[in-house]
Design a protein around this motif. Structure first.
Motif, PDB file in Angstrom:
ATOM      1  N   LEU A 261      50.966  57.610 -22.592  1.00  0.00           N
ATOM      2  CA  LEU A 261      51.235  58.107 -21.245  1.00  0.00           C
ATOM      3  C   LEU A 261      50.100  57.631 -20.342  1.00  0.00           C
ATOM      4  O   LEU A 261      48.938  57.645 -20.769  1.00  0.00           O
ATOM      5  CB  LEU A 261      51.241  59.635 -21.278  1.00  0.00           C
ATOM      6  N   PRO A 262      50.363  57.202 -19.110  1.00  0.00           N
ATOM      7  CA  PRO A 262      49.257  56.836 -18.218  1.00  0.00           C
ATOM      8  C   PRO A 262      48.272  57.986 -18.083  1.00  0.00           C
ATOM      9  O   PRO A 262      48.644  59.105 -17.701  1.00  0.00           O
ATOM     10  CB  PRO A 262      49.964  56.543 -16.888  1.00  0.00           C
ATOM     11  N   THR A 263      47.014  57.731 -18.411  1.00  0.00           N
ATOM     12  CA  THR A 263      46.010  58.788 -18.502  1.00  0.00           C
ATOM     13  C   THR A 263      44.690  58.288 -17.922  1.00  0.00           C
ATOM     14  O   THR A 263      44.263  57.171 -18.216  1.00  0.00           O
ATOM     15  CB  THR A 263      45.804  59.200 -19.971  1.00  0.00           C
ATOM     16  N   ARG A 264      44.050  59.140 -17.109  1.00  0.00           N
ATOM     17  CA  ARG A 264      42.740  58.778 -16.568  1.00  0.00           C
ATOM     18  C   ARG A 264      41.718  59.831 -16.979  1.00  0.00           C
ATOM     19  O   ARG A 264      41.960  61.027 -16.865  1.00  0.00           O
ATOM     20  CB  ARG A 264      42.759  58.674 -15.049  1.00  0.00           C
ATOM     21  N   ILE A 265      40.567  59.339 -17.438  1.00  0.00           N
ATOM     22  CA  ILE A 265      39.429  60.184 -17.794  1.00  0.00           C
ATOM     23  C   ILE A 265      38.334  59.958 -16.757  1.00  0.00           C
ATOM     24  O   ILE A 265      37.984  58.815 -16.466  1.00  0.00           O
ATOM     25  CB  ILE A 265      38.884  59.829 -19.192  1.00  0.00           C
ATOM     26  N   VAL A 266      37.792  61.057 -16.208  1.00  0.00           N
ATOM     27  CA  VAL A 266      36.723  60.961 -15.213  1.00  0.00           C
ATOM     28  C   VAL A 266      35.514  61.733 -15.740  1.00  0.00           C
ATOM     29  O   VAL A 266      35.540  62.970 -15.801  1.00  0.00           O
ATOM     30  CB  VAL A 266      37.159  61.520 -13.845  1.00  0.00           C
ATOM     31  N   ASN A 267      34.475  61.010 -16.147  1.00  0.00           N
ATOM     32  CA  ASN A 267      33.233  61.615 -16.640  1.00  0.00           C
ATOM     33  C   ASN A 267      32.063  61.109 -15.807  1.00  0.00           C
ATOM     34  O   ASN A 267      31.764  59.907 -15.827  1.00  0.00           O
ATOM     35  CB  ASN A 267      32.988  61.249 -18.114  1.00  0.00           C
ATOM     36  N   ALA A 268      31.432  61.986 -15.058  1.00  0.00           N
ATOM     37  CA  ALA A 268      30.264  61.585 -14.279  1.00  0.00           C
ATOM     38  C   ALA A 268      29.133  61.162 -15.215  1.00  0.00           C
ATOM     39  O   ALA A 268      28.907  61.779 -16.261  1.00  0.00           O
ATOM     40  CB  ALA A 268      29.811  62.726 -13.380  1.00  0.00           C
ATOM     41  N   GLN A 269      28.406  60.131 -14.830  1.00  0.00           N
ATOM     42  CA  GLN A 269      27.332  59.624 -15.676  1.00  0.00           C
ATOM     43  C   GLN A 269      26.157  60.598 -15.786  1.00  0.00           C
ATOM     44  O   GLN A 269      25.383  60.531 -16.744  1.00  0.00           O
ATOM     45  CB  GLN A 269      26.840  58.276 -15.143  1.00  0.00           C
ATOM     46  N   ASN A 270      26.015  61.501 -14.807  1.00  0.00           N
ATOM     47  CA  ASN A 270      24.907  62.459 -14.859  1.00  0.00           C
ATOM     48  C   ASN A 270      25.359  63.845 -15.312  1.00  0.00           C
ATOM     49  O   ASN A 270      24.690  64.844 -15.054  1.00  0.00           O
ATOM     50  CB  ASN A 270      24.199  62.552 -13.500  1.00  0.00           C
ATOM     51  N   ASP A 271      26.483  63.900 -16.016  1.00  0.00           N
ATOM     52  CA  ASP A 271      26.997  65.174 -16.528  1.00  0.00           C
ATOM     53  C   ASP A 271      26.022  65.738 -17.565  1.00  0.00           C
ATOM     54  O   ASP A 271      25.785  65.102 -18.604  1.00  0.00           O
ATOM     55  CB  ASP A 271      28.368  64.952 -17.159  1.00  0.00           C
ATOM     56  N   PRO A 272      25.445  66.915 -17.333  1.00  0.00           N
ATOM     57  CA  PRO A 272      24.445  67.457 -18.270  1.00  0.00           C
ATOM     58  C   PRO A 272      25.031  67.982 -19.570  1.00  0.00           C
ATOM     59  O   PRO A 272      24.280  68.410 -20.451  1.00  0.00           O
ATOM     60  CB  PRO A 272      23.800  68.587 -17.459  1.00  0.00           C
ATOM     61  N   PHE A 273      26.355  67.950 -19.719  1.00  0.00           N
ATOM     62  CA  PHE A 273      26.995  68.419 -20.945  1.00  0.00           C
ATOM     63  C   PHE A 273      27.340  67.274 -21.900  1.00  0.00           C
ATOM     64  O   PHE A 273      27.627  67.528 -23.071  1.00  0.00           O
ATOM     65  CB  PHE A 273      28.311  69.139 -20.625  1.00  0.00           C
ATOM     66  N   LEU A 274      27.363  66.042 -21.421  1.00  0.00           N
ATOM     67  CA  LEU A 274      27.990  64.966 -22.170  1.00  0.00           C
ATOM     68  C   LEU A 274      26.988  64.003 -22.791  1.00  0.00           C
ATOM     69  O   LEU A 274      26.096  63.480 -22.109  1.00  0.00           O
ATOM     70  CB  LEU A 274      28.956  64.184 -21.270  1.00  0.00           C
ATOM     71  N   SER A 275      27.170  63.736 -24.075  1.00  0.00           N
ATOM     72  CA  SER A 275      26.329  62.792 -24.802  1.00  0.00           C
ATOM     73  C   SER A 275      26.767  61.358 -24.511  1.00  0.00           C
ATOM     74  O   SER A 275      27.822  61.112 -23.913  1.00  0.00           O
ATOM     75  CB  SER A 275      26.450  63.056 -26.303  1.00  0.00           C
ATOM     76  N   ARG A 276      26.001  60.412 -24.984  1.00  0.00           N
ATOM     77  CA  ARG A 276      26.315  58.999 -24.783  1.00  0.00           C
ATOM     78  C   ARG A 276      27.669  58.630 -25.382  1.00  0.00           C
ATOM     79  O   ARG A 276      28.387  57.764 -24.862  1.00  0.00           O
ATOM     80  CB  ARG A 276      25.215  58.139 -25.398  1.00  0.00           C
ATOM     81  N   LEU A 287      42.386  49.771 -24.817  1.00  0.00           N
ATOM     82  CA  LEU A 287      43.539  50.671 -24.751  1.00  0.00           C
ATOM     83  C   LEU A 287      44.538  50.228 -23.686  1.00  0.00           C
ATOM     84  O   LEU A 287      44.176  49.604 -22.690  1.00  0.00           O
ATOM     85  CB  LEU A 287      43.063  52.100 -24.477  1.00  0.00           C
ATOM     86  N   LYS A 288      45.786  50.602 -23.890  1.00  0.00           N
ATOM     87  CA  LYS A 288      46.857  50.165 -22.993  1.00  0.00           C
ATOM     88  C   LYS A 288      47.192  51.189 -21.918  1.00  0.00           C
ATOM     89  O   LYS A 288      47.676  50.823 -20.849  1.00  0.00           O
ATOM     90  CB  LYS A 288      48.113  49.844 -23.814  1.00  0.00           C
ATOM     91  N   GLN A 289      46.974  52.470 -22.175  1.00  0.00           N
ATOM     92  CA  GLN A 289      47.430  53.497 -21.244  1.00  0.00           C
ATOM     93  C   GLN A 289      46.318  54.412 -20.752  1.00  0.00           C
ATOM     94  O   GLN A 289      46.597  55.367 -20.042  1.00  0.00           O
ATOM     95  CB  GLN A 289      48.524  54.357 -21.913  1.00  0.00           C
ATOM     96  N   VAL A 290      45.084  54.152 -21.143  1.00  0.00           N
ATOM     97  CA  VAL A 290      43.985  55.045 -20.784  1.00  0.00           C
ATOM     98  C   VAL A 290      42.991  54.319 -19.887  1.00  0.00           C
ATOM     99  O   VAL A 290      42.483  53.260 -20.251  1.00  0.00           O
ATOM    100  CB  VAL A 290      43.275  55.579 -22.035  1.00  0.00           C
ATOM    101  N   TRP A 291      42.739  54.885 -18.725  1.00  0.00           N
ATOM    102  CA  TRP A 291      41.726  54.381 -17.800  1.00  0.00           C
ATOM    103  C   TRP A 291      40.503  55.294 -17.883  1.00  0.00           C
ATOM    104  O   TRP A 291      40.637  56.493 -18.105  1.00  0.00           O
ATOM    105  CB  TRP A 291      42.237  54.398 -16.367  1.00  0.00           C
ATOM    106  N   PHE A 292      39.328  54.731 -17.660  1.00  0.00           N
ATOM    107  CA  PHE A 292      38.095  55.514 -17.713  1.00  0.00           C
ATOM    108  C   PHE A 292      37.283  55.254 -16.456  1.00  0.00           C
ATOM    109  O   PHE A 292      37.014  54.105 -16.107  1.00  0.00           O
ATOM    110  CB  PHE A 292      37.280  55.143 -18.951  1.00  0.00           C
TER     111      PHE A 292
END
Length: 326
Positions: A261-276, A287-292
Protein backbone atom coordinates in the motif's frame (compact mmCIF):
# COMPACT_ATOMS: atom_id res chain seq x y z
CA UNK A 1 11.30 4.27 -3.85
CA UNK A 2 13.47 7.40 -3.62
CA UNK A 3 13.93 9.06 -0.28
CA UNK A 4 12.05 12.32 0.16
CA UNK A 5 15.04 14.45 0.98
CA UNK A 6 13.48 17.90 0.97
CA UNK A 7 11.23 19.27 3.70
CA UNK A 8 9.53 22.62 4.15
CA UNK A 9 9.24 22.24 7.94
CA UNK A 10 10.64 25.17 9.90
CA UNK A 11 10.45 25.32 13.72
CA UNK A 12 10.11 28.59 15.66
CA UNK A 13 13.48 30.02 16.65
CA UNK A 14 12.55 29.57 20.32
CA UNK A 15 12.27 25.78 19.92
CA UNK A 16 15.92 25.14 19.07
CA UNK A 17 16.27 21.36 19.39
CA UNK A 18 14.52 18.01 19.37
CA UNK A 19 13.71 18.05 23.07
CA UNK A 20 12.07 21.48 22.94
CA UNK A 21 10.23 20.59 19.73
CA UNK A 22 8.88 17.42 21.38
CA UNK A 23 8.00 18.75 24.82
CA UNK A 24 6.43 22.12 24.05
CA UNK A 25 3.46 20.92 21.95
CA UNK A 26 2.92 17.92 24.23
CA UNK A 27 2.59 20.11 27.32
CA UNK A 28 1.31 23.45 26.10
CA UNK A 29 -0.62 23.00 22.88
CA UNK A 30 -4.38 23.04 23.43
CA UNK A 31 -6.74 21.71 20.77
CA UNK A 32 -10.36 22.74 21.33
CA UNK A 33 -13.61 21.95 19.58
CA UNK A 34 -13.09 18.21 19.10
CA UNK A 35 -16.09 16.32 20.49
CA UNK A 36 -16.06 12.58 19.89
CA UNK A 37 -18.86 10.05 19.63
CA UNK A 38 -17.66 7.05 21.62
CA UNK A 39 -18.50 3.50 20.69
CA UNK A 40 -17.41 0.35 22.51
CA UNK A 41 -16.88 -2.82 20.54
CA UNK A 42 -16.17 -6.35 21.75
CA UNK A 43 -12.96 -8.02 20.62
CA UNK A 44 -12.80 -11.64 19.44
CA UNK A 45 -11.24 -12.61 22.81
CA UNK A 46 -14.17 -11.02 24.71
CA UNK A 47 -12.42 -7.85 25.80
CA UNK A 48 -13.37 -4.38 24.59
CA UNK A 49 -12.01 -1.45 22.60
CA UNK A 50 -13.29 2.12 22.86
CA UNK A 51 -13.54 3.91 19.53
CA UNK A 52 -13.86 7.69 19.29
CA UNK A 53 -15.48 8.89 16.10
CA UNK A 54 -15.74 12.36 14.66
CA UNK A 55 -17.86 12.68 11.55
CA UNK A 56 -18.01 15.45 9.00
CA UNK A 57 -21.77 15.11 8.61
CA UNK A 58 -24.89 13.45 9.95
CA UNK A 59 -26.29 11.06 8.96
CA UNK A 60 -23.01 9.30 8.39
CA UNK A 61 -22.25 8.49 4.76
CA UNK A 62 -19.89 5.73 3.76
CA UNK A 63 -18.96 7.85 0.75
CA UNK A 64 -16.88 10.14 2.96
CA UNK A 65 -13.24 9.04 3.25
CA UNK A 66 -12.21 7.73 6.67
CA UNK A 67 -8.89 8.07 8.50
CA UNK A 68 -8.16 5.57 11.32
CA UNK A 69 -5.64 7.01 13.80
CA UNK A 70 -3.45 4.98 16.17
CA UNK A 71 -1.85 6.84 19.09
CA UNK A 72 1.52 6.38 20.78
CA UNK A 73 2.77 4.85 24.02
CA UNK A 74 0.49 5.81 26.90
CA UNK A 75 -1.46 8.15 24.65
CA UNK A 76 -5.14 8.03 23.72
CA UNK A 77 -7.66 9.75 21.48
CA UNK A 78 -7.30 12.95 23.55
CA UNK A 79 -3.56 13.33 22.92
CA UNK A 80 -2.95 16.72 21.33
CA UNK A 81 -1.37 15.24 18.19
CA UNK A 82 -4.46 13.05 17.68
CA UNK A 83 -7.02 15.78 18.40
CA UNK A 84 -5.18 18.28 16.23
CA UNK A 85 -5.02 15.87 13.31
CA UNK A 86 -8.69 14.93 13.71
CA UNK A 87 -9.74 18.58 13.79
CA UNK A 88 -7.76 19.47 10.66
CA UNK A 89 -8.87 16.43 8.67
CA UNK A 90 -12.51 16.86 9.69
CA UNK A 91 -12.44 20.45 8.49
CA UNK A 92 -11.29 19.18 5.11
CA UNK A 93 -13.83 16.44 4.50
CA UNK A 94 -12.48 13.33 6.26
CA UNK A 95 -14.31 11.31 8.89
CA UNK A 96 -11.94 10.20 11.67
CA UNK A 97 -11.79 7.20 13.95
CA UNK A 98 -9.33 7.61 16.82
CA UNK A 99 -9.26 4.30 18.63
CA UNK A 100 -7.92 3.76 22.13
CA UNK A 101 -5.60 0.83 22.81
CA UNK A 102 -6.55 -1.59 25.58
CA UNK A 103 -6.27 0.15 28.94
CA UNK A 104 -5.91 3.63 27.38
CA UNK A 105 -9.52 4.83 27.19
CA UNK A 106 -9.96 5.62 30.89
CA UNK A 107 -11.17 2.16 31.91
CA UNK A 108 -8.97 -0.87 32.45
CA UNK A 109 -9.63 -3.69 30.03
CA UNK A 110 -10.89 -7.04 31.28
CA UNK A 111 -8.10 -9.44 30.29
CA UNK A 112 -4.51 -9.73 31.54
CA UNK A 113 -3.12 -8.57 28.19
CA UNK A 114 -2.59 -4.88 27.43
CA UNK A 115 -1.59 -3.24 24.18
CA UNK A 116 1.89 -3.37 22.70
CA UNK A 117 3.91 -2.31 19.64
CA UNK A 118 2.90 -5.34 17.60
CA UNK A 119 -0.69 -6.06 18.70
CA UNK A 120 -2.01 -5.91 15.15
CA UNK A 121 -4.99 -8.13 15.94
CA UNK A 122 -6.66 -5.18 17.66
CA UNK A 123 -5.96 -2.84 14.75
CA UNK A 124 -7.42 -5.42 12.39
CA UNK A 125 -10.53 -5.65 14.58
CA UNK A 126 -10.93 -1.88 14.33
CA UNK A 127 -10.38 -1.81 10.56
CA UNK A 128 -12.81 -4.63 9.91
CA UNK A 129 -15.43 -2.98 12.11
CA UNK A 130 -15.01 0.37 10.32
CA UNK A 131 -15.54 -1.35 6.98
CA UNK A 132 -18.96 -2.55 8.14
CA UNK A 133 -19.99 1.13 8.11
CA UNK A 134 -19.73 1.14 4.33
CA UNK A 135 -16.54 3.17 3.88
CA UNK A 136 -14.94 2.74 0.48
CA UNK A 137 -11.82 4.85 1.03
CA UNK A 138 -9.94 4.19 4.27
CA UNK A 139 -6.55 5.59 5.28
CA UNK A 140 -4.37 4.50 8.19
CA UNK A 141 -2.31 6.89 10.30
CA UNK A 142 -0.08 6.16 13.27
CA UNK A 143 2.14 8.01 15.70
CA UNK A 144 5.20 6.58 17.45
CA UNK A 145 4.18 3.15 18.83
CA UNK A 146 0.98 3.44 16.79
CA UNK A 147 3.13 4.02 13.71
CA UNK A 148 5.09 0.84 14.35
CA UNK A 149 1.82 -1.01 14.83
CA UNK A 150 0.44 0.36 11.56
CA UNK A 151 3.50 -0.57 9.51
CA UNK A 152 3.71 -4.07 10.96
CA UNK A 153 0.00 -4.54 10.26
CA UNK A 154 0.35 -3.50 6.62
CA UNK A 155 3.37 -5.77 6.22
CA UNK A 156 1.45 -8.71 7.63
CA UNK A 157 -1.46 -8.03 5.29
CA UNK A 158 0.85 -7.70 2.30
CA UNK A 159 -0.99 -8.22 -0.97
CA UNK A 160 -4.06 -9.39 0.98
CA UNK A 161 -4.82 -5.88 2.24
CA UNK A 162 -8.49 -4.96 2.16
CA UNK A 163 -9.34 -3.21 -1.13
CA UNK A 164 -10.81 -0.24 0.75
CA UNK A 165 -7.41 0.60 2.27
CA UNK A 166 -5.80 3.32 0.14
CA UNK A 167 -2.73 4.77 1.86
CA UNK A 168 -0.90 5.03 5.15
CA UNK A 169 1.06 7.79 6.85
CA UNK A 170 3.06 7.42 10.05
CA UNK A 171 5.09 9.82 12.18
CA UNK A 172 7.98 9.44 14.65
CA UNK A 173 8.19 5.66 14.36
CA UNK A 174 10.59 3.47 16.41
CA UNK A 175 11.15 1.11 13.50
CA UNK A 176 13.71 -0.92 15.44
CA UNK A 177 12.39 -1.49 18.95
CA UNK A 178 15.46 -2.92 20.64
CA UNK A 179 17.84 -0.10 19.74
CA UNK A 180 15.03 2.40 20.35
CA UNK A 181 14.57 1.04 23.86
CA UNK A 182 18.33 1.27 24.47
CA UNK A 183 18.34 4.83 23.14
CA UNK A 184 15.79 5.81 25.78
CA UNK A 185 18.18 4.62 28.48
CA UNK A 186 20.48 7.61 27.89
CA UNK A 187 20.42 10.22 30.65
CA UNK A 188 19.11 12.78 28.13
CA UNK A 189 15.94 10.69 27.76
CA UNK A 190 15.30 10.27 31.48
CA UNK A 191 12.40 12.74 31.50
CA UNK A 192 10.54 10.67 28.89
CA UNK A 193 11.32 7.28 30.43
CA UNK A 194 10.26 8.44 33.88
CA UNK A 195 6.95 9.76 32.61
CA UNK A 196 6.14 6.60 30.65
CA UNK A 197 7.15 4.26 33.47
CA UNK A 198 5.10 6.06 36.11
CA UNK A 199 2.00 5.66 33.95
CA UNK A 200 2.75 2.08 32.93
CA UNK A 201 3.50 0.95 36.50
CA UNK A 202 0.27 2.49 37.72
CA UNK A 203 -1.62 0.46 35.13
CA UNK A 204 0.07 -2.73 36.28
CA UNK A 205 -1.07 -2.00 39.82
CA UNK A 206 -4.62 -1.44 38.56
CA UNK A 207 -4.50 -4.63 36.54
CA UNK A 208 -3.17 -6.63 39.49
CA UNK A 209 -5.99 -5.32 41.68
CA UNK A 210 -8.50 -6.36 39.02
CA UNK A 211 -6.90 -9.75 38.28
CA UNK A 212 -4.74 -10.65 41.31
CA UNK A 213 -4.33 -14.30 40.34
CA UNK A 214 -3.15 -13.48 36.82
CA UNK A 215 -1.05 -10.31 37.13
CA UNK A 216 1.83 -10.01 39.59
CA UNK A 217 2.71 -6.44 40.53
CA UNK A 218 5.62 -7.44 42.77
CA UNK A 219 8.20 -6.48 40.12
CA UNK A 220 6.90 -2.94 39.61
CA UNK A 221 9.43 -1.34 41.94
CA UNK A 222 12.29 -2.96 40.01
CA UNK A 223 11.34 -1.16 36.79
CA UNK A 224 13.77 1.64 35.93
CA UNK A 225 13.74 1.60 32.11
CA UNK A 226 11.35 0.78 29.29
CA UNK A 227 13.30 -2.43 28.72
CA UNK A 228 12.74 -3.36 32.38
CA UNK A 229 9.02 -2.91 31.94
CA UNK A 230 9.03 -4.94 28.74
CA UNK A 231 11.07 -7.69 30.41
CA UNK A 232 8.84 -7.99 33.47
CA UNK A 233 5.45 -7.24 31.93
CA UNK A 234 4.98 -6.61 28.19
CA UNK A 235 6.79 -9.78 27.17
CA UNK A 236 5.32 -11.95 29.92
CA UNK A 237 1.72 -10.85 29.42
CA UNK A 238 1.88 -11.36 25.66
CA UNK A 239 3.66 -14.68 25.26
CA UNK A 240 7.31 -13.67 24.72
CA UNK A 241 10.36 -15.00 26.55
CA UNK A 242 11.76 -11.55 27.31
CA UNK A 243 11.94 -7.99 26.03
CA UNK A 244 14.44 -8.82 23.29
CA UNK A 245 12.26 -11.55 21.81
CA UNK A 246 9.30 -9.16 21.93
CA UNK A 247 11.32 -6.42 20.20
CA UNK A 248 12.56 -8.70 17.44
CA UNK A 249 9.11 -10.12 16.74
CA UNK A 250 7.42 -6.75 16.49
CA UNK A 251 9.85 -4.23 14.99
CA UNK A 252 8.18 -2.83 11.89
CA UNK A 253 11.57 -2.50 10.19
CA UNK A 254 11.33 -6.19 9.36
CA UNK A 255 7.90 -5.83 7.71
CA UNK A 256 8.48 -2.88 5.39
CA UNK A 257 9.35 -4.93 2.32
CA UNK A 258 5.99 -6.71 2.49
CA UNK A 259 3.88 -3.54 2.39
CA UNK A 260 1.83 -3.25 -0.80
CA UNK A 261 0.00 0.00 0.00
CA UNK A 262 1.41 3.50 -0.67
CA UNK A 263 2.96 4.40 2.68
CA UNK A 264 4.99 7.34 3.95
CA UNK A 265 7.16 7.36 7.08
CA UNK A 266 8.14 10.74 8.58
CA UNK A 267 10.92 10.62 11.21
CA UNK A 268 12.61 13.86 12.22
CA UNK A 269 16.38 13.53 12.38
CA UNK A 270 16.49 15.19 15.82
CA UNK A 271 13.82 12.95 17.35
CA UNK A 272 15.05 12.24 20.92
CA UNK A 273 13.27 8.86 20.96
CA UNK A 274 14.73 7.31 17.83
CA UNK A 275 17.97 5.38 17.40
CA UNK A 276 20.07 5.33 14.24
CA UNK A 277 18.38 2.09 13.16
CA UNK A 278 15.10 3.99 12.87
CA UNK A 279 16.47 5.74 9.76
CA UNK A 280 16.91 2.84 7.29
CA UNK A 281 17.88 4.91 4.25
CA UNK A 282 19.48 2.08 2.28
CA UNK A 283 16.63 -0.36 2.88
CA UNK A 284 13.97 2.19 1.92
CA UNK A 285 15.58 2.72 -1.48
CA UNK A 286 14.85 -0.91 -2.37
CA UNK A 287 11.13 -0.75 -1.54
CA UNK A 288 8.31 -0.26 -4.02
CA UNK A 289 5.53 1.24 -1.89
CA UNK A 290 7.26 2.89 1.07
CA UNK A 291 8.56 6.46 1.06
CA UNK A 292 10.76 7.82 3.85
CA UNK A 293 11.06 11.47 4.83
CA UNK A 294 13.51 12.64 7.50
CA UNK A 295 13.21 16.39 8.12
CA UNK A 296 16.28 17.75 9.93
CA UNK A 297 14.05 19.01 12.74
CA UNK A 298 10.65 18.30 14.26
CA UNK A 299 11.22 16.32 17.44
CA UNK A 300 8.99 13.43 18.46
CA UNK A 301 5.35 13.89 17.38
CA UNK A 302 6.15 17.60 17.49
CA UNK A 303 6.41 19.58 14.24
CA UNK A 304 5.21 22.81 15.84
CA UNK A 305 5.94 25.27 13.07
CA UNK A 306 7.08 28.86 12.78
CA UNK A 307 4.09 31.15 12.41
CA UNK A 308 1.87 28.55 14.11
CA UNK A 309 -1.82 29.29 13.59
CA UNK A 310 -3.40 26.23 15.18
CA UNK A 311 -2.09 23.64 12.70
CA UNK A 312 1.09 21.59 13.00
CA UNK A 313 3.30 21.01 9.98
CA UNK A 314 2.53 17.29 10.28
CA UNK A 315 -1.20 18.01 10.01
CA UNK A 316 -0.75 20.14 6.92
CA UNK A 317 1.52 17.49 5.40
CA UNK A 318 -1.03 14.76 6.14
CA UNK A 319 -3.82 16.58 4.34
CA UNK A 320 -1.65 17.22 1.30
CA UNK A 321 -0.58 13.58 1.24
CA UNK A 322 -4.08 12.16 1.57
CA UNK A 323 -5.41 14.38 -1.20
CA UNK A 324 -2.77 13.33 -3.71
CA UNK A 325 -3.92 10.97 -6.43
CA UNK A 326 -1.20 8.36 -5.77
Amino acid sequence: MPLLEQSDYRPPFWLPDGHAQSIFPALFRKVTGVVYERERITTPDDDFLDLDWRFTQQPVSGQTPLVILSHGLEGNSSSQYIRGMVKHLNANGFDCLAWNFRGCSGEMNRLPRFYHSGATDDLDTVVRYALTKGYQDVYLMGFSLGGNLTLKYLGELGQNAYPELRKALVFSVPLHLSSGSAYLERWQAWVYTDRFNRSLKDKIRQKAALLPELVDASHVDKVRTIRDFDNFYTSQLHGYKDAEEYYEANSSLYFLDQIRLPTRIVNAQNDPFLSRDCYPYARIKTLKQVWFQAPPQGGHCGFYQAGYQGILWSEDLALRYLLKAY
